[in-house]
Each structure stands twice: as C-alpha cells, then as structure tokens.
Design a protein around this motif. Structure first.
Motif, PDB file in Angstrom:
ATOM      1  N   ALA A  12       4.519   8.990   1.900  1.00  0.00           N
ATOM      2  CA  ALA A  12       3.954   7.799   2.096  1.00  0.00           C
ATOM      3  C   ALA A  12       2.658   7.446   1.487  1.00  0.00           C
ATOM      4  O   ALA A  12       2.366   6.454   1.177  1.00  0.00           O
ATOM      5  N   THR A  13       1.909   8.481   1.513  1.00  0.00           N
ATOM      6  CA  THR A  13       0.498   8.447   0.908  1.00  0.00           C
ATOM      7  C   THR A  13       0.735   8.493  -0.592  1.00  0.00           C
ATOM      8  O   THR A  13      -0.010   7.603  -1.168  1.00  0.00           O
ATOM      9  N   GLU A  14       1.687   9.037  -1.251  1.00  0.00           N
ATOM     10  CA  GLU A  14       1.989   9.012  -2.577  1.00  0.00           C
ATOM     11  C   GLU A  14       2.510   7.394  -2.952  1.00  0.00           C
ATOM     12  O   GLU A  14       2.095   6.949  -3.974  1.00  0.00           O
ATOM     13  N   VAL A  15       3.407   6.713  -2.221  1.00  0.00           N
ATOM     14  CA  VAL A  15       3.946   5.552  -2.369  1.00  0.00           C
ATOM     15  C   VAL A  15       2.627   4.613  -2.367  1.00  0.00           C
ATOM     16  O   VAL A  15       2.475   3.678  -3.361  1.00  0.00           O
ATOM     17  N   VAL A  16       1.863   4.635  -1.492  1.00  0.00           N
ATOM     18  CA  VAL A  16       0.638   3.936  -1.403  1.00  0.00           C
ATOM     19  C   VAL A  16      -0.239   3.910  -2.502  1.00  0.00           C
ATOM     20  O   VAL A  16      -0.677   2.866  -3.200  1.00  0.00           O
ATOM     21  N   LYS A  17      -0.456   5.240  -3.127  1.00  0.00           N
ATOM     22  CA  LYS A  17      -1.341   5.377  -4.183  1.00  0.00           C
ATOM     23  C   LYS A  17      -0.874   4.698  -5.465  1.00  0.00           C
ATOM     24  O   LYS A  17      -1.585   3.994  -6.210  1.00  0.00           O
ATOM     25  N   HIS A  18       0.602   4.762  -5.565  1.00  0.00           N
ATOM     26  CA  HIS A  18       1.169   4.443  -6.855  1.00  0.00           C
ATOM     27  C   HIS A  18       1.156   2.854  -6.755  1.00  0.00           C
ATOM     28  O   HIS A  18       0.779   2.251  -7.837  1.00  0.00           O
ATOM     29  N   LEU A  19       1.385   2.199  -5.611  1.00  0.00           N
ATOM     30  CA  LEU A  19       1.036   0.932  -5.395  1.00  0.00           C
ATOM     31  C   LEU A  19      -0.300   0.151  -5.844  1.00  0.00           C
ATOM     32  O   LEU A  19      -0.666  -0.640  -6.461  1.00  0.00           O
ATOM     33  N   LEU A  20      -1.227   1.104  -5.118  1.00  0.00           N
ATOM     34  CA  LEU A  20      -2.650   0.778  -5.700  1.00  0.00           C
ATOM     35  C   LEU A  20      -2.815   0.853  -7.168  1.00  0.00           C
ATOM     36  O   LEU A  20      -3.398   0.174  -7.680  1.00  0.00           O
ATOM     37  N   THR A  21      -2.482   1.781  -7.925  1.00  0.00           N
ATOM     38  CA  THR A  21      -2.553   2.207  -9.216  1.00  0.00           C
ATOM     39  C   THR A  21      -1.897   0.723 -10.084  1.00  0.00           C
ATOM     40  O   THR A  21      -2.525   0.403 -10.874  1.00  0.00           O
ATOM     41  N   LEU A  22      -0.750   0.678  -9.560  1.00  0.00           N
ATOM     42  CA  LEU A  22       0.151  -0.479 -10.498  1.00  0.00           C
ATOM     43  C   LEU A  22      -0.521  -1.890 -10.164  1.00  0.00           C
ATOM     44  O   LEU A  22      -0.856  -2.559 -11.279  1.00  0.00           O
ATOM     45  N   SER A  23      -1.166  -1.975  -8.944  1.00  0.00           N
ATOM     46  CA  SER A  23      -1.875  -3.381  -8.856  1.00  0.00           C
ATOM     47  C   SER A  23      -3.130  -3.588  -9.654  1.00  0.00           C
ATOM     48  O   SER A  23      -3.329  -4.358 -10.319  1.00  0.00           O
ATOM     49  N   LEU A  57      -4.602  -8.449  -5.409  1.00  0.00           N
ATOM     50  CA  LEU A  57      -5.876  -8.180  -4.522  1.00  0.00           C
ATOM     51  C   LEU A  57      -5.563  -7.899  -3.101  1.00  0.00           C
ATOM     52  O   LEU A  57      -5.905  -6.814  -2.414  1.00  0.00           O
ATOM     53  N   ALA A  58      -4.659  -8.658  -2.687  1.00  0.00           N
ATOM     54  CA  ALA A  58      -4.106  -8.377  -1.055  1.00  0.00           C
ATOM     55  C   ALA A  58      -3.336  -7.287  -1.011  1.00  0.00           C
ATOM     56  O   ALA A  58      -3.489  -6.590  -0.063  1.00  0.00           O
ATOM     57  N   SER A  59      -2.736  -7.016  -2.046  1.00  0.00           N
ATOM     58  CA  SER A  59      -2.008  -5.765  -1.850  1.00  0.00           C
ATOM     59  C   SER A  59      -2.767  -4.554  -1.733  1.00  0.00           C
ATOM     60  O   SER A  59      -2.420  -3.660  -1.268  1.00  0.00           O
ATOM     61  N   ILE A  60      -3.991  -4.404  -2.671  1.00  0.00           N
ATOM     62  CA  ILE A  60      -4.914  -3.634  -2.877  1.00  0.00           C
ATOM     63  C   ILE A  60      -5.443  -3.318  -1.487  1.00  0.00           C
ATOM     64  O   ILE A  60      -5.750  -2.193  -0.929  1.00  0.00           O
ATOM     65  N   VAL A  61      -5.742  -4.429  -0.811  1.00  0.00           N
ATOM     66  CA  VAL A  61      -6.456  -4.438   0.510  1.00  0.00           C
ATOM     67  C   VAL A  61      -5.657  -3.714   1.470  1.00  0.00           C
ATOM     68  O   VAL A  61      -6.241  -2.765   2.417  1.00  0.00           O
ATOM     69  N   PHE A  62      -4.363  -4.215   1.534  1.00  0.00           N
ATOM     70  CA  PHE A  62      -3.374  -3.447   2.510  1.00  0.00           C
ATOM     71  C   PHE A  62      -3.024  -2.087   2.141  1.00  0.00           C
ATOM     72  O   PHE A  62      -2.852  -1.424   3.210  1.00  0.00           O
ATOM     73  N   GLY A  63      -3.104  -1.574   1.009  1.00  0.00           N
ATOM     74  CA  GLY A  63      -2.936  -0.414   0.643  1.00  0.00           C
ATOM     75  C   GLY A  63      -4.131   0.485   1.085  1.00  0.00           C
ATOM     76  O   GLY A  63      -3.940   1.644   1.744  1.00  0.00           O
ATOM     77  N   LEU A  64      -5.384   0.166   1.062  1.00  0.00           N
ATOM     78  CA  LEU A  64      -6.631   0.757   1.540  1.00  0.00           C
ATOM     79  C   LEU A  64      -6.356   0.827   3.051  1.00  0.00           C
ATOM     80  O   LEU A  64      -6.535   1.772   3.571  1.00  0.00           O
ATOM     81  N   ALA A  65      -5.858  -0.347   3.641  1.00  0.00           N
ATOM     82  CA  ALA A  65      -5.836  -0.503   5.038  1.00  0.00           C
ATOM     83  C   ALA A  65      -4.578   0.665   5.551  1.00  0.00           C
ATOM     84  O   ALA A  65      -4.798   1.392   6.372  1.00  0.00           O
TER      85      ALA A  65
END
Length: 116
Positions: A12-23, A57-65
């Motif tokens: 789950a952490t890796e998926v979030v990190k990948h989406l943060l990187t892509l965003s 930007l919203a995706s990044i915020v939700f990823g950090l959350a």
C-alpha cells in the motif's frame, strides 16, 4: 505484526509513493512542455490543463494523507490485523488519491488530444 500484514502495508505504501511520484512528474513535465505543444491554447484547453493540475495537486495531498494514515495505523497499540489496511482512515484518502489521479490523467489526455 504478522508477515501478511507487513506485506500488505508495504505494498500500500509503495502504491501511494508511485502515485505521488507520477503526480509530481506529470505536473512538472506539463508545465515545462505545455508551450511546446500548443503556443495558442483555446479556453477549453487551458481549462483542461488547469483542471489536470488541480486534480494532481489534490492527488498529492490525498497521497500524503494516506501516508500519514498508514503510519498511524502501524503505530496503533493493539496488534494489527491484515484487515487494518481496509479501515476508513486508510481507505478513504487512498481511494480519493486514486480517483483524483485518474481524473487528472483524463484531463491531461483530453488536452493532448485536442492540442494535436
């Protein structure tokens, strides 16, 4: 914490990190190269790209959350179970991160489609 729970939280952490990187990468690349694609964008194209940036930007915020929720889930006093990843504190921001990322990609593709 059992091995299955550790693996689930790790993935789950890796998926979030990948989406943060892509965003962050898509924001950077589209800002840098937007003028190269289309020197005179239409109002619809401008709206599409600005929508994409806002959604990213919203995706990044939700990823950090989500990352904070995962950290909080790991730090809980009761032992974790494999279902801990499906608790609302993790599930809601992760779902919102994925949804806003997908919508931003749709807006970016719409811009690219109309600019070519």
């Amino acid at each position: 914490m059992d091995e299955q729970t550790k693996t689930a939280l790790s993935y789950a952490t890796e998926v979030v990190k990948h989406l943060l990187t892509l965003s962050t990468g898509v924001i950077a690349l589209t800002i840098i190269f937007t003028k190269d694609f289309n020197a005179k964008p239409t109002n619809a194209q401008v709206w599409s790209m600005k929508s994409s940036w806002g959604l990213l930007l919203a995706s990044i915020v939700f990823g950090l959350a989500t990352m904070m929720a995962l950290a909080g889930t790991i730090a809980k006093n009761p032992p974790l179970s494999a279902s801990s990843i499906y608790e609302n504190n993790v599930k809601i921001p992760m779902t919102l991160q994925l949804l806003t990322f997908v919508l931003s990609m749709a807006a970016t593709i719409l811009y690219g489609w109309s600019a070519v």
